[in-house]
Design an enzyme around this catalytic site. Structure first.
Site, PDB file in Angstrom:
ATOM      1  CB  SER A 132       1.504  -6.936   8.574  1.00 14.24           C
ATOM      2  OG  SER A 132       0.792  -5.895   7.521  1.00 14.24           O
ATOM      3  CE  LYS A 192       2.063  -2.551   9.051  1.00 14.45           C
ATOM      4  NZ  LYS A 192       1.937  -3.044   7.203  1.00 14.45           N
ATOM      5  CE  LYS A 202      -1.008   0.873   6.673  1.00 15.68           C
ATOM      6  NZ  LYS A 202       0.371   1.648   5.959  1.00 15.68           N
ATOM      7  NE  ARG A 232       2.345   5.083  -8.803  1.00 16.90           N
ATOM      8  CZ  ARG A 232       2.278   6.256  -9.314  1.00 16.90           C
ATOM      9  NH1 ARG A 232       3.312   6.823  -9.614  1.00 16.90           N
ATOM     10  NH2 ARG A 232       0.997   6.755 -10.601  1.00 16.90           N
ATOM     11  CD  GLU A 287       1.634   0.291  10.581  1.00 15.80           C
ATOM     12  OE1 GLU A 287       0.372   0.507   9.403  1.00 15.80           O
ATOM     13  OE2 GLU A 287       2.330   0.295  10.757  1.00 15.80           O
ATOM     14  CE1 TYR A 312      14.164 -10.503  28.175  1.00 17.73           C
ATOM     15  CE2 TYR A 312      13.693  -8.990  27.698  1.00 17.73           C
ATOM     16  CZ  TYR A 312      13.896 -10.112  27.599  1.00 17.73           C
ATOM     17  OH  TYR A 312      15.350 -10.676  26.880  1.00 17.73           O
ATOM     18  CG  ASP A 338      -0.829   0.165   2.575  1.00 19.47           C
ATOM     19  OD1 ASP A 338      -0.857   0.479   3.384  1.00 19.47           O
ATOM     20  OD2 ASP A 338       0.667  -0.390   2.636  1.00 19.47           O
ATOM     21  CD  GLU A 370       6.977   2.452  11.749  1.00 17.39           C
ATOM     22  OE1 GLU A 370       5.629   2.658  11.281  1.00 17.39           O
ATOM     23  OE2 GLU A 370       7.090   2.104  12.120  1.00 17.39           O
TER      24      GLU A 370
END
Lengths: 363, 416
Positions: A301, A230, A147, A56, A188, A363, A34, A190
């Site tokens: 992904s 994600k 997404k 493309r 997502e 952790y 994408d 990130e």
């Protein structure tokens, strides 16, 4: 807020959950194809290819026409808007091409990042305006998932509480709107790998960000079984002088997820960030062999981590198309194995890796 | 960058003043003059956010502390085991004893707890016992302190540390729970005196306007504070956000409210940096209200309960120990059993932390008479064993059809 006003009917919930499960079926992950027009320029420049609509189209075609070997590796493909309406050489619309081979069609729906005034260069993501109508149209045009990417960064003062809260909220609004239109939202949040922070810092921040995301999803009445996450893997910053093993990355990642992602979430599909193709596969494999209970599918992904070699092999040349496709298939198969904890990268033995897991109390 | 606006005519003598930095949502800083004069100074908010940003971790626990807490929690919810909630306060014990015409004396309370704790086979189904403060310092007939009796059986000793509910003004009769004052010191002492876990009960209710956003936020916050303090002192906190079964609401409503409450609880625990692997959750099962006209099967209760937990409780939490609320002994066991048979992935142990549902028959058999001790212990032992099986989904009530008949009552989870 003590009364429920159900957002979805049982049938809508069933449809969403089934779509999500198909995307992350065992051994399957997502091809993130994408890249926006601007991002595609960044991919084409290094290989000397002009960023035209036709190039493309040709490039995505060589990915989408890969042979049946990818059918057991790829559960879904994320499209950019333009690509959804392009066709292969024989005139088949790409979305139909993908659907017909049993893969789920997805669509990037956000409209990029915008600055958060008063912060140290932090952003939120726009794209909510008219999103419901757009989702309805995408659903008609063959998409079953979407997404939306939010971005946070680690530095001395970031991510700020505002950035975390605002991005969590906008992700939850997006997710809620998608579900109303029969579209599974991939959420997502990130956290960029830029910086010199160590593994522990990334883990800490990932935990805070994900806790905020799932609180927002709860507040917005999002049906978790009909979503995918994600996230970034938990890694040290790019400029961190200390290097960590794949097992340490895996343990930090799985620990962070276990502390924040409810078991109802159907699957976690990691982004590759700046990782090389091989690192992304090895790390995904380590995540899947991590000796902690993991109640969600843990798969990929990937954009660059599935396409880098293919782009290099193609270089825009017709004669290179088969070779390029072959490179893509190779990475798809590698990641399919990694998503099952069965990937053995040449030059490393899995048995040696297992013993490197440090007990999770650290952790 | 610093703008000082003096809201007092007093001049500052730095040596006499100390700076208290408030949480970063406050845009002012308090200067406290020993002992009591205060002066407010406004700092620009960017300074505050630099002082009090949350992007850096200040580890609350060392790896050794984490391991200890995690190990304790795992022992408490070992397969087939649950918790005996024997922490009835003096007043509550009075309610129990009144029903069997027994005087609420210290000796009677001691005698009954001794009766329970001295059961030989206790450890086969009980992983932890929650005590009330008084009981922690009482002795068995053989002269041993109760914590020692319990520990000698390999069972973990716990202590109720909250100090009861207090009204939330401006709400429709809702409450928070008090007990934070001096809690750290109390926990340190309880740890010395043999305890390895604690319990704190917050209460919410369902009605037309309840639970309110305030009740949810306040109770989640106070539970998180309690949990954080416990862990600093080596005690595993059992987090109990009980939603009362009073009312005529249906199963769906309870599930919805439970999901909202638990989401708030786990956000608060995250905000307070609580180590989830070293905690346990003690929630209500998801059931319809007591006066709901519709009746639901154990399978429906199980499915609604597990669905709610799957949507809110991170898998890092080692165990969920249900309270029995107003359920009868058998109802509680059947429901726990159904919970453990739900065909959905359940990454935490799902067991019991029962008070009444373990002790009702034992109390009724005892009647305050020494001659009835063995019968009372037998009654208790039976419930303990049954719940141990229910915690594994292996309870088969005599005279009931086998599992395959009940299996068909499960509605697919997407309806929930």
């Amino acid at each position: 807020m003590t009364h429920q006003f159900p957002a979805l009917t049982p049938e809508q919930k069933k449809e969403l959950q089934e779509i999500a499960e198909r995307i992350v079926a065992p051994g399957k992950g997502i091809l993130a194809a994408d890249e926006s027009t601007g991002s595609m320029a960044k991919r084409f420049n290094p290989i000397g290819v002009e960023n035209t609509e036709e190039n493309r189209r040709r490039y995505r075609q060589l990915l989408f026409t890969a042979d049946e070997r990818i059918d057991s590796c790829i559960g879904g493909v994320i499209f950019f808007h333009e690509t959804l309406y392009q066709s292969s050489d024989d005139g088949t619309v790409f979305s139909k091409l993908i659907q017909d081979r049993g893969l789920v069609v997805g669509i990037k729906v956000d409209k990029g990042v915008v600055p958060l005034a008063g912060t140290d260069g932090e952003t939120t993501t726009q794209g909510l305006d008219g999103l419901s109508e757009r989702c309805a149209q995408y659903k008609k045009d063959g998409a079953d998932f979407a997404k939306w990417r939010c971005v946070l960064k680690i530095s001395e003062n970031t991510p700020s509480e505002l950035a975390i809260m605002e991005n969590a909220n906008v992700l939850a609004r997006y997710a809620s709107i998608c579900q109303q239109n029969g579209i599974v939202p991939i959420v997502e949040p990130e956290i960029l790998p830029d910086g010199d922070h160590d593994l522990k810092r990334c883990q800490y921040i990932s935990e805070k960000v994900l806790a905020a995301v799932y609180k927002a999803l709860s507040d917005h009445h999002v049906y978790l079984e009909g979503t995918l996450l994600k996230p970034n893997m938990v890694t040290a910053g790019h400029s961190c002088p200390h290097k960590y093993s794949n097992e340490e990355i895996a343990m930090a990642t799985v620990t962070a997820l276990r502390r924040t992602v409810p078991p109802a979430v159907t699957g976690v599909t990691f982004l590759s960030g700046g990782q090389s193709e091989e690192d992304a596969s090895i790390n995904l494999n380590a995540i899947n062999t991590c000796p902690l209970a993991k109640p969600w599918a843990l798969t990929f992904s990937y954009g660059r981590a599935l396409q880098a070699s293919a782009l290099n092999a193609w270089k825009g040349e017709l004669d290179n198309e088969k070779a390029a496709t072959e490179e893509f298939i190779k990475r798809a198969e590698a990641n399919s194995l990694a998503a099952q904890g069965k990937y053995e990268s040449s030059g490393s033995g899995n048995a040696a890796g297992q013993s490197l897991y440090v007990a999770n109390h650290a952790y | 960058m610093l703008r000082l606006l003096l809201h007092s005519t007093q001049s500052i003598k730095p040596a006499l003043w100390r700076l208290l930095v408030l949480p970063d949502h406050c845009s002012s800083v308090v200067w406290q003059r020993k002992p009591s004069v205060r002066l407010f100074i406004c700092l620009s908010s960017s300074v505050i956010s630099t002082i009090a940003n949350m992007t850096h971790q200040f580890p609350a626990l060392s790896p050794e502390q984490k391991k200890e807490l995690s190990d304790i929690a795992q022992r408490m919810v070992a397969p087939g085991k649950g918790i005996l909630a024997a922490d009835e306060s003096t007043g509550t014990m009075g309610n129990r004893l009144k029903k069997i015409n027994v005087e609420n004396s210290e000796e009677n309370r001691r005698y009954f707890r001794d009766l329970l704790f001295s059961v030989d086979t206790l450890a086969s189904s009980i992983g932890g016992v929650i005590c009330f403060h008084e009981t922690l310092y009482q002795k068995a007939d053989n002269g041993k302190l109760f914590p020692q009796v319990i520990k000698d059986k390999g069972i973990v000793v716990g202590i109720k540390v909250d100090k009861g509910t207090a009204g939330l003004n401006g709400t429709d009769g809702e409450t928070t729970t008090q007990g934070l004052d001096g809690l750290s010191e109390r926990c340190a002492q309880y740890k010395k005196d043999g305890c390895d876990f604690a319990k704190w009960r917050s209460v919410l209710k369902i009605s037309d306007g309840c639970p309110s956003a305030l009740a949810i936020a306040e109770n989640a916050n106070v539970l998180a504070r309690y949990a954080s303090i416990c862990q600093q002192n080596g005690l595993v906190p059992i987090v109990e956000p009980e939603i009362l079964p009073d009312g005529d609401h249906d199963l769906k409503r309870c599930q919805y409210v439970t999901e909202k409450v638990l989401a708030a609880v786990y956000k608060a625990l995250s905000d307070h940096h609580v180590y989830l692997e070293g905690t346990l959750l003690k929630p209500n099962m998801v059931t319809a209200g007591h006066s709901c006209t519709q009746k639901f099967t154990p399978e429906e209760v199980g499915m609604a309960t597990v669905t709610a937990l799957r949507r809110t409780v991170p898998s890092a939490v080692p165990g969920v120990c249900f309270l029995s609320g107003g359920q009868s002994e058998e109802e509680a066991s059947l429901n726990l059993n159904a919970v453990n048979q739900v065909p959905l992935h359940r990454p935490w142990k799902l067991t019991f932390s029962f008070g009444r549902a373990l002790q009702a028959s034992a109390l009724a058999a005892w009647q305050g008479k020494t001659a009835n001790k063995a019968a009372s212990q037998q009654a208790f032992s039976t419930r303990a064993k049954i719940n141990g099986l229910a915690a594994k989904g292996e309870y088969k009530p005599t005279g009931s059809s086998d599992q395959s008949a009940t299996q068909s009552l499960y509605t697919a989870s997407y309806v929930y």
